[in-house]
Design an enzyme around this catalytic site. Structure first.
Site, mmCIF file in Angstrom:
data_model
loop_
_atom_site.group_PDB
_atom_site.id
_atom_site.type_symbol
_atom_site.label_atom_id
_atom_site.label_comp_id
_atom_site.label_asym_id
_atom_site.label_seq_id
_atom_site.Cartn_x
_atom_site.Cartn_y
_atom_site.Cartn_z
ATOM 1 N N ASN A 98 -16.638 113.277 60.173
ATOM 2 C CA ASN A 98 -17.706 112.363 60.566
ATOM 3 C C ASN A 98 -18.603 112.024 59.379
ATOM 4 O O ASN A 98 -18.753 112.813 58.446
ATOM 5 C CB ASN A 98 -18.552 112.971 61.697
ATOM 6 N N HIS A 115 -14.741 112.569 54.775
ATOM 7 C CA HIS A 115 -14.635 111.106 54.721
ATOM 8 C C HIS A 115 -15.921 110.439 54.278
ATOM 9 O O HIS A 115 -16.100 109.233 54.481
ATOM 10 C CB HIS A 115 -14.214 110.557 56.089
HETATM 11 C C1 BV8 Z 1 -5.049 109.419 52.095
HETATM 12 C C2 BV8 Z 1 -13.484 105.733 57.530
HETATM 13 C C3 BV8 Z 1 -3.838 109.455 50.040
HETATM 14 C C4 BV8 Z 1 -14.772 106.485 57.642
HETATM 15 C C5 BV8 Z 1 -11.407 106.683 58.358
HETATM 16 C C6 BV8 Z 1 1.823 108.224 57.890
HETATM 17 C C7 BV8 Z 1 1.798 109.516 58.349
HETATM 18 C C8 BV8 Z 1 0.730 110.355 58.027
HETATM 19 C C9 BV8 Z 1 -0.327 109.883 57.242
HETATM 20 C C10 BV8 Z 1 -0.285 108.592 56.809
HETATM 21 C C11 BV8 Z 1 0.782 107.763 57.109
HETATM 22 N N1 BV8 Z 1 0.540 106.556 56.530
HETATM 23 C C12 BV8 Z 1 -0.654 106.611 55.852
HETATM 24 C C13 BV8 Z 1 -1.134 107.836 56.021
HETATM 25 C C14 BV8 Z 1 -2.384 108.362 55.470
HETATM 26 C C15 BV8 Z 1 -3.579 107.935 56.326
HETATM 27 C C16 BV8 Z 1 -3.412 108.341 57.768
HETATM 28 O O1 BV8 Z 1 -3.656 109.471 58.135
HETATM 29 N N2 BV8 Z 1 -2.982 107.397 58.619
HETATM 30 C C17 BV8 Z 1 -2.709 107.748 60.012
HETATM 31 C C18 BV8 Z 1 -3.687 107.034 60.926
HETATM 32 C C19 BV8 Z 1 -1.269 107.360 60.309
HETATM 33 N N3 BV8 Z 1 -4.685 108.658 55.738
HETATM 34 C C20 BV8 Z 1 -5.346 108.123 54.699
HETATM 35 O O2 BV8 Z 1 -5.134 107.031 54.250
HETATM 36 C C21 BV8 Z 1 -6.385 109.039 54.054
HETATM 37 N N4 BV8 Z 1 -6.200 108.997 52.634
HETATM 38 O O3 BV8 Z 1 -4.136 109.895 52.701
HETATM 39 O O4 BV8 Z 1 -5.053 109.200 50.753
HETATM 40 C C22 BV8 Z 1 -4.116 109.136 48.629
HETATM 41 C C23 BV8 Z 1 -4.014 110.151 47.677
HETATM 42 C C24 BV8 Z 1 -4.236 109.831 46.344
HETATM 43 C C25 BV8 Z 1 -4.594 108.524 45.976
HETATM 44 C C26 BV8 Z 1 -4.729 107.542 46.946
HETATM 45 C C27 BV8 Z 1 -4.491 107.831 48.283
HETATM 46 C C28 BV8 Z 1 -7.784 108.559 54.386
HETATM 47 C C29 BV8 Z 1 -8.117 108.875 55.826
HETATM 48 C C30 BV8 Z 1 -9.572 108.483 56.155
HETATM 49 C C31 BV8 Z 1 -9.591 107.148 56.815
HETATM 50 N N5 BV8 Z 1 -10.982 106.792 57.158
HETATM 51 N N6 BV8 Z 1 -12.596 106.117 58.628
HETATM 52 C C32 BV8 Z 1 -15.562 105.981 58.841
HETATM 53 O O5 BV8 Z 1 -15.731 104.749 58.961
HETATM 54 O O6 BV8 Z 1 -16.035 106.823 59.628
HETATM 55 S S1 BV8 Z 1 -10.434 107.221 59.637
HETATM 56 C C33 BV8 Z 1 -11.273 107.552 61.057
HETATM 57 O O7 BV8 Z 1 -10.421 108.429 61.822
HETATM 58 C C34 BV8 Z 1 -12.572 108.311 60.865
HETATM 59 O O8 BV8 Z 1 -12.773 108.762 59.552
HETATM 60 C C35 BV8 Z 1 -12.377 109.533 61.753
HETATM 61 O O9 BV8 Z 1 -13.088 110.576 61.253
HETATM 62 C C36 BV8 Z 1 -10.906 109.731 61.656
HETATM 63 C C37 BV8 Z 1 -10.331 110.630 62.712
HETATM 64 O O10 BV8 Z 1 -10.734 110.139 63.993
HETATM 65 P P1 BV8 Z 1 -11.434 111.198 65.017
HETATM 66 O O11 BV8 Z 1 -12.660 111.723 64.374
HETATM 67 O O12 BV8 Z 1 -10.437 112.185 65.465
HETATM 68 O O13 BV8 Z 1 -11.884 110.232 66.199
HETATM 69 P P2 BV8 Z 1 -10.944 109.629 67.355
HETATM 70 O O14 BV8 Z 1 -11.726 108.546 68.003
HETATM 71 O O15 BV8 Z 1 -9.592 109.343 66.827
HETATM 72 O O16 BV8 Z 1 -10.788 110.847 68.390
HETATM 73 C C38 BV8 Z 1 -11.919 111.357 69.055
HETATM 74 C C39 BV8 Z 1 -11.476 112.602 69.799
HETATM 75 O O17 BV8 Z 1 -12.619 113.184 70.421
HETATM 76 C C40 BV8 Z 1 -10.472 112.337 70.915
HETATM 77 O O18 BV8 Z 1 -9.416 113.287 70.823
HETATM 78 C C41 BV8 Z 1 -11.275 112.587 72.202
HETATM 79 O O19 BV8 Z 1 -10.467 113.135 73.221
HETATM 80 C C42 BV8 Z 1 -12.297 113.574 71.729
HETATM 81 N N7 BV8 Z 1 -13.551 113.582 72.482
HETATM 82 C C43 BV8 Z 1 -14.183 112.543 73.074
HETATM 83 N N8 BV8 Z 1 -15.344 112.976 73.621
HETATM 84 C C44 BV8 Z 1 -15.434 114.303 73.357
HETATM 85 C C45 BV8 Z 1 -14.298 114.689 72.628
HETATM 86 N N9 BV8 Z 1 -14.085 115.949 72.208
HETATM 87 C C46 BV8 Z 1 -15.027 116.861 72.526
HETATM 88 N N10 BV8 Z 1 -16.149 116.571 73.216
HETATM 89 C C47 BV8 Z 1 -16.385 115.311 73.649
HETATM 90 N N11 BV8 Z 1 -17.497 115.038 74.343
#
Ligand code: BV8
Length: 256
Positions: A98, A115
């Site tokens: 976050n 992040h």
């Molecule tokens: C990198 C910007 C390499 C900040 C964000 C294929 C396979 C694997 C990986 C990859 C792939 N292709 C590309 C990749 C890499 C990619 C990636 O992971 N892609 C995925 C989506 C396929 N990752 C990257 O690119 C990362 N960098 O790998 O760099 C590199 C190395 C060297 C040189 C160059 C490059 C960068 C990743 C960061 C991306 N930035 N956002 C912002 O604006 O905030 S991502 C975004 O998703 C946010 O950062 C967030 O933090 C992140 C994760 O999301 P969550 O926090 O989990 O939120 P979400 O809504 O998804 O889920 C909420 C959860 O809460 C749910 O489960 C829900 O049930 C639960 N919930 C709801 N209410 C409650 C609750 N839980 C408890 N209590 C409640 N009340």
């Protein structure tokens, strides 16, 4: 809950990995849930370098709106419970995806922001870091770097961008050395953050997941507490240390 609480109470070293779900009860939208932060936008437009290049003003405004909402929000009982756990265990590290700063505002001290932070900006010229500037009437959008005049961007990590190396190294070292890893409020789909609980499990740590929904980590977790973090985490603290809680780390209920 009892066994998860016993595991946490007995732990010397605890790591927590949090995602947007831990701030949901503060009124901050998650990303992938219905009505989430990305529901009205194209992720490529707001979470990639190409999106910034295509329309820096629109992206800056989108983050400025999120920053206003985050600053207006308050830490919820989940944030407070994590700060309480930090006060009660010998060694605690909070790793968050976050950018909202609510863990720090709740009193957590050892926080690693994988992040970035919505309170920081950096220039696109020479990477000069600067606090997020307060909006000035008539100023350009995005604002310009006070040191070199280049456009500013949010100091957050977008898709395809590397995470801060020192932060990643510290988080991975903590996960490889902990007794318990709490994973709270993340859909566990974004790498490399989603791998952290697996690192902990591979080194023998117990993994406790707190999430009302099933995630890819649920199969890895030793304990899955399927309810909102603002309900589960305060209950976990009470079950582990009683209502008052021990005076110092390790002095848990019945464990002196
Ligand atoms: C990198 C910007 C390499 C900040 C964000 C294929 C396979 C694997 C990986 C990859 C792939 N292709 C590309 C990749 C890499 C990619 C990636 O992971 N892609 C995925 C989506 C396929 N990752 C990257 O690119 C990362 N960098 O790998 O760099 C590199 C190395 C060297 C040189 C160059 C490059 C960068 C990743 C960061 C991306 N930035 N956002 C912002 O604006 O905030 S991502 C975004 O998703 C946010 O950062 C967030 O933090 C992140 C994760 O999301 P969550 O926090 O989990 O939120 P979400 O809504 O998804 O889920 C909420 C959860 O809460 C749910 O489960 C829900 O049930 C639960 N919930 C709801 N209410 C409650 C609750 N839980 C408890 N209590 C409640 N009340």
């Amino acid at each position: 809950m009892e066994t998860a609480a016993d595991v946490v109470a007995a732990a010397g070293r605890v790591v927590a990995l949090t995602g947007a779900g831990v701030s949901a009860e503060s009124g901050i939208a998650t990303f992938r849930d219905a009505g989430g932060a990305w529901a009205q936008v194209d992720v490529a437009d707001v979470a990639t370098p190409a999106g910034y290049r295509a329309d820096p003003a629109a992206l800056w405004r989108w983050y400025a709106d999120r920053r206003r909402a985050m600053r207006a929000a308050a830490p919820n009982p989940a944030h407070q419970a994590l700060a309480a756990i930090e006060a009660r265990v010998a060694d605690f590290v909070l790793v968050t995806q976050n950018i909202d700063g609510l863990h720090q505002r709740a009193g957590s001290r050892r926080v690693l922001e994988l992040h970035g932070s919505v309170e920081e900006a950096r220039c696109t010229g020479r990477g000069h870091a600067t606090p997020w500037p307060d909006p000035e009437p008539g100023a350009p959008v995005p604002p310009l770097c006070p040191r070199c005049g280049a456009r500013l961007r949010p100091d957050v990590v977008w898709f395809g961008e590397a995470l801060p190396r020192a932060t990643v190294e510290a988080a991975w070292a903590a996960a490889a050395d902990c007794d318990v890893l709490l994973v709270v409020g993340t859909s566990a789909v974004v790498e490399p953050a989603a791998s952290l609980p697996r690192v902990a499990a591979a080194h023998g740590a117990a993994v406790v997941e707190v999430n009302p929904n099933h995630t890819p980590l649920s199969a890895v977790a030793d304990h899955v507490l399927g309810a909102p973090a603002g309900v589960v985490l305060p209950a976990l603290v009470e079950a582990a240390w009683g209502a008052g809680g021990p005076a110092s780390p390790g002095e848990a209920r019945g464990r002196i």
